[in-house]
Design an enzyme around this catalytic site. Structure first.
Site: not given
Ligand code: RB5
Length: 149
Positions: A8, A65, A68, A136
Site C-alpha cells: 500500500d 503495508c 504487515g 499440520k
Molecule cells: C494503513 O491503511 C494501514 O492500516 C496499513 O498500512 C497496514 O498497517 C494495515 O495493517
C-alpha cells in the site's frame, strides 16, 4: 522463481528497496502496485498478489503495508494461501520450514530496510521441511473446506 510483490502507500518506499534488492539478486518479480503515495486500501493489493500466487502465476509473494498485519489477514482469505508476518529472522525461517507460507508480509513502520532485505533473503532461501509439519499444514488447509454457516 517468480515473486509477486505489492504494497500500500505506507509500504511503497520499502517495496522499491526490496525490488532493487531482488534485481541485484537477479530474482524475477511482478509488481502489483501501488506505484504512488496516494492512499489506497491494502486489501486491494493483497488480493491481487495472493491470487497470483494461488493461481500459480507466481511462486511466492511479498506484501508490505504499515504493520504487515492487514496484508497478512487479507492474503490469508484467498483460498490456498498461507501468509505470515515476518519481522525477525527465526520466525521468517520457520514460516517457510514449518508453515510452508507462500507469502511473507512486512510492516514498513515496524522494521528498517536492512533487516527487511535480510528477511527476504532468509525467506527465499528457506524451504518447507515436510515431515511432521506436512500433517499440520494439511490440517490448516482442511479448515478452508469447513462450512461454518
Ligand atoms: C494503513 O491503511 C494501514 O492500516 C496499513 O498500512 C497496514 O498497517 C494495515 O495493517
Amino acid at each position: 522463481m517468480k515473486i509477486a510483490i505489492g504494497s500500500d502507500h505506507l509500504g511503497l518506499e520499502l517495496k522499491n528497496i526490496i525490488e532493487d534488492f531482488l534485481k541485484e539478486k537477479e530474482i524475477e518479480f511482478k509488481d502489483f502496485g501501488t506505484i504512488s503515495r496516494e492512499p489506497l486500501d491494502y486489501p486491494d493489493i493483497a488480493r491481487k498478489v495472493a491470487r497470483a500466487v494461488a493461481k500459480g502465476d507466481c511462486k511466492r509473494g511479498i506484501l508490505i503495508c504499515g504493520t504487515g498485519i492487514g496484508m497478512a489477514i487479507a492474503a490469508n482469505k484467498v483460498k490456498g494461501i498461507r501468509a505470515a508476518v515476518c519481522h525477525d529472522i527465526y520466525s521468517t525461517e520457520r514460516s517457510r520450514k514449518s508453515n510452508n507460507a507462500q507469502i511473507m508480509t512486512m510492516g514498513a513502520r515496524i522494521i528498517g530496510s536492512e533487516l527487511a532485505k535480510k528477511l527476504v533473503e532468509v525467506w527465499l532461501n528457506s524451504e518447507f521441511q515436510g515431515g511432521h509439519s506436512e500433517r499440520k499444514v494439511q490440517k490448516i488447509m482442511e479448515i478452508e473446506k469447513e462450512n461454518f454457516s
